[in-house]
Write a protein that holds these residues in place. Structure first.
Motif, PDB file in Angstrom:
ATOM      1  N   ASP A 235       1.323  -0.979  -0.085  1.00  0.00           N
ATOM      2  CA  ASP A 235       0.076  -0.120   0.156  1.00  0.00           C
ATOM      3  C   ASP A 235       1.194   1.204   0.301  1.00  0.00           C
ATOM      4  OD1 ASP A 235       0.825  -0.517   2.915  1.00  0.00           O
ATOM      5  OD2 ASP A 235      -0.662   0.103   3.496  1.00  0.00           O
ATOM      6  N   HIS A 236       2.403   1.207   0.676  1.00  0.00           N
ATOM      7  CA  HIS A 236       3.246   2.060   0.499  1.00  0.00           C
ATOM      8  C   HIS A 236       4.465   1.682  -0.142  1.00  0.00           C
ATOM      9  CE1 HIS A 236       0.702   4.879   2.051  1.00  0.00           C
ATOM     10  NE2 HIS A 236       0.335   4.389   3.054  1.00  0.00           N
TER      11      HIS A 236
ATOM     12  N   ARG B  87      -5.161   2.033  -4.921  1.00  0.00           N
ATOM     13  CA  ARG B  87      -5.055   1.757  -3.559  1.00  0.00           C
ATOM     14  C   ARG B  87      -4.939   3.465  -2.901  1.00  0.00           C
ATOM     15  NH1 ARG B  87      -1.919  -1.628  -2.777  1.00  0.00           N
ATOM     16  NH2 ARG B  87      -3.429  -3.349  -3.176  1.00  0.00           N
ATOM     17  N   THR B  88      -4.337   4.337  -3.381  1.00  0.00           N
ATOM     18  CA  THR B  88      -4.113   5.763  -2.239  1.00  0.00           C
ATOM     19  C   THR B  88      -5.795   6.258  -2.296  1.00  0.00           C
ATOM     20  OG1 THR B  88      -3.063   6.993  -4.603  1.00  0.00           O
ATOM     21  CG2 THR B  88      -1.816   5.444  -2.894  1.00  0.00           C
TER      22      THR B  88
ATOM     23  N   ARG C 155     -10.135   4.104  -1.436  1.00  0.00           N
ATOM     24  CA  ARG C 155     -10.290   2.848  -0.257  1.00  0.00           C
ATOM     25  C   ARG C 155     -12.051   3.944   0.105  1.00  0.00           C
ATOM     26  NH1 ARG C 155      -9.990   6.888   2.699  1.00  0.00           N
ATOM     27  NH2 ARG C 155      -8.808   8.866   2.958  1.00  0.00           N
TER      28      ARG C 155
ATOM     29  N   GLU D  55      -2.246  -0.222  -9.504  1.00  0.00           N
ATOM     30  CA  GLU D  55      -2.917  -0.890  -8.793  1.00  0.00           C
ATOM     31  C   GLU D  55      -2.342  -0.444  -6.874  1.00  0.00           C
ATOM     32  OE1 GLU D  55      -2.456  -4.368  -5.086  1.00  0.00           O
ATOM     33  OE2 GLU D  55      -1.496  -5.076  -6.814  1.00  0.00           O
ATOM     34  N   TYR D  56      -1.042   0.565  -7.044  1.00  0.00           N
ATOM     35  CA  TYR D  56      -0.991   1.163  -5.839  1.00  0.00           C
ATOM     36  C   TYR D  56      -1.775   3.079  -6.245  1.00  0.00           C
ATOM     37  CZ  TYR D  56       2.329   4.597  -4.085  1.00  0.00           C
ATOM     38  OH  TYR D  56       2.640   5.945  -2.817  1.00  0.00           O
TER      39      TYR D  56
ATOM     40  N   HIS E 298       0.939  -3.014 -11.318  1.00  0.00           N
ATOM     41  CA  HIS E 298       0.741  -2.976 -10.424  1.00  0.00           C
ATOM     42  C   HIS E 298       1.277  -0.826  -9.760  1.00  0.00           C
ATOM     43  CE1 HIS E 298       3.256  -6.761  -8.748  1.00  0.00           C
ATOM     44  NE2 HIS E 298       1.961  -7.030  -8.966  1.00  0.00           N
TER      45      HIS E 298
END
Length: 554
Positions: free
Chosen positions: A95-96, A279-280, A283, A275-276, A272
């Motif tokens: 996630d980070h 996700r930020t 959420r 995705e990163y 990826h």
């Protein structure tokens, strides 16, 4: 501000002595922070600090995972199959980016080697030393940079002011990503300010070297993507088309370092990265109390970030920063060629995150946490403003009176860092009448669990019988409750922690922190006739964390 700079010869002669001052101040900062890091009776050589915050278990757990993986694989970690095994592991959470968590993990493993506690998979307190070291580095960096730009007196004020900013000082006590992010964000910005502030556009070599620091900032947290916009605007304004090649080198090296430093991206770069970023932004919403109203993070009024910044900086320091900003503006107006200076880039880099969080639909929450990196930049402006105040006093009353006056002013600004300890994240300035005034107008008193301090937990253990059940609220993530349960004293007395259920309480004891948007109605102030306060943490008569006993079992 050019007239405030010492002459080149004098500056060079004073540099070794000045550097020693800022190293000593950084060392003092490290000692001050390290003296209050313990979150749950984990270490004997540090005092009680803030309670464990919601994100810390993730950060420490992930950091420990990365460091132990590197230690286990050794040089074999460079093999593609080893990297895939690590970054495809179900325990790895992408996630980070990894740099901030790696530093936290390195801190944990270093302290664990001395503490010798092998009963738990990891201990949150051990990871907090990473933020303490990052904060000390920030103190040195801000002082040294300000010295190079404006001289010694303003630089001392700038560096010392970091200790007088309670919200920033508070985050230095947490195993969170905010302090590593602030450090590398500020390093990347100040490198451009210092090494690009020349008549000609920087060389490709200089641009690439400063680009490495941009890449390291990108490897800490998503906030680093805010760095390029002010730099691009400033550089094109300064050199027009001649800025394009340095900007390309700087940004290209930054992205390359980011990619090379995060092996998780290597195996599916497009997927990826998507995705990163997804996700930020994708959420679930977080809720915030602001002027007595509960808002989703995307729906907060445009002025939230501005109000939070202005009300969480001590008023005297805020006034000093306004002098620094005014001086920037006057220098720019009097410059016939209207050349953008390095100080102007610094101001733009401070301004841009606040402007971004003003835009509709941009999520912002948790007080000043998401834009914490602007505080060290503001400290530099505080130092520039303090230099103006010192010069004014010196011209009228002499240097001795000037030094005494500014020293007294600075000492008065440390009251927040002293009186709110260890609940620094609850600080509000005199603009709201302190925390008490902020609470009365409906501002958030606390939000992250830090008010369930080590001292409060020790008192809870003394008050609650052995083998009792304590209900906890609010539960923002089950991993936080799981780590809290591993507190040594709770384990020793057989005390079990469970989520609070207002409809079916399983125990008369409830431990909670005052995050009102997530607090059950039974624990709100209007229901205080239904429970009795057993122990509490309060500042300025505002409760931040409490152990209560429900009347009639509810």
């Amino acid at each position: 501000m050019k007239q405030h700079k010492p002459s080149p010869d004098a500056s060079i002669k004073r540099r070794p002595a000045a550097m020693l001052w800022y190293l000593l101040l950084a060392g003092l900062s490290l000692l001050l922070v390290s003296s209050r890091l313990d979150c749950a009776d984990d270490l004997s050589f540090t005092g009680p600090g803030p309670g464990m915050t919601v994100d810390e278990p993730f950060n420490v757990g992930q950091g420990v995972f990365l460091v132990r993986a590197m230690r286990a694989y050794g040089l074999g970690i460079l093999a593609p199959e080893s990297l895939r095994e690590i970054f495809d592991h179900p325990n790895y959470l992408p996630d980070h980016p990894p740099l901030g968590r790696f530093l936290i993990g390195l801190s944990h493993e270093t302290v664990a080697a001395f503490a010798g506690d092998e009963n738990r998979p990891f201990v949150v307190t051990y990871g907090r030393y990473a933020s303490a070291v990052c904060f000390a580095c920030l103190v040195f960096l801000v002082g040294w940079f300000t010295f190079l730009r404006t001289g010694h007196q303003g630089a001392l004020v700038a560096a010392a002011s970091l200790l007088a900013l309670p919200r920033l000082f508070g985050h230095a006590h947490l195993a969170a990503l905010e302090m590593p992010t602030a450090l590398f964000y500020v390093v990347a910005v100040l490198a451009v300010v210092q090494f690009w502030d020349t008549q000609q556009a920087p060389s490709k070599k200089r641009a690439c070297l400063t680009g490495i620091l941009l890449g390291l900032a990108l490897l800490t947290k998503i906030q680093a993507v805010l760095i390029p916009i002010p730099v691009i605007v400033w550089a094109v304004w300064k050199w027009r088309q001649h800025a394009l090649l340095p900007l390309f080198c700087w940004g290209g090296v930054g992205v390359l370092v980011f990619f090379l430093g995060w092996p998780w991206l290597w195996f599916d770069p497009a997927g990826h990265l998507s995705e990163y970023l997804g996700r930020t932004t994708g959420r679930a919403a977080l809720y915030v109390q602001y002027f007595g109203t509960k808002y989703a993070d995307r729906d907060l009024p445009w002025h939230y970030a501005w109000v939070m910044l202005l009300t969480t900086v001590p008023v005297g320091l805020l006034i000093c920063s306004s002098f620094g900003i005014t001086k920037l503006w006057r220098d720019f107006k009097t410059d016939q060629q209207k050349r953008p200076t390095g100080e102007l880039l610094l101001f733009l880099s401070l301004l841009w995150p606040l402007i971004l969080f003003t835009l509709p639909g941009i999520t912002v929450y948790d007080g000043v946490r998401l834009f914490l990196m602007v505080f060290p930049l503001l400290a530099i402006l505080i130092g520039l403003g303090a230099a103006i105040v010192i010069n004014w006093f010196t011209r009228r009353f002499g240097q001795r009176v000037a030094i005494i006056a500014v020293t007294l002013l600075m000492l008065s600004q440390f009251t927040g860092s002293l009186l709110y300890a260890p609940c620094w994240l609850s600080y509000y300035s005199l603009l709201t009448g302190g925390l008490n005034g902020a609470d009365q107008i409906g501002m958030e008193a606390t939000y992250w669990g830090d008010s369930l301090t080590a001292e409060l937990l020790a008192e809870v253990v003394q008050e609650v019988p052995d083998n009792s059940i304590i209900q906890i609220a609010p539960i923002l993530h089950p991993a936080w409750l799981q780590m809290l349960q591993e507190t040594p004293e709770l384990q020793r007395k057989g005390i079990r922690l469970v989520p609070f259920e207002s409809e079916r309480p399983v125990s008369p004891f409830v431990l909670y922190f005052q995050r009102n948007p997530y607090l059950p109605e039974l624990l709100q102030t209007q229901s205080s006739d239904k429970w009795t306060v057993v122990k509490e943490v309060a500042r300025q008569q505002v409760p931040l964390g409490r152990l209560v006993s429900l009347k009639d079992g509810r």
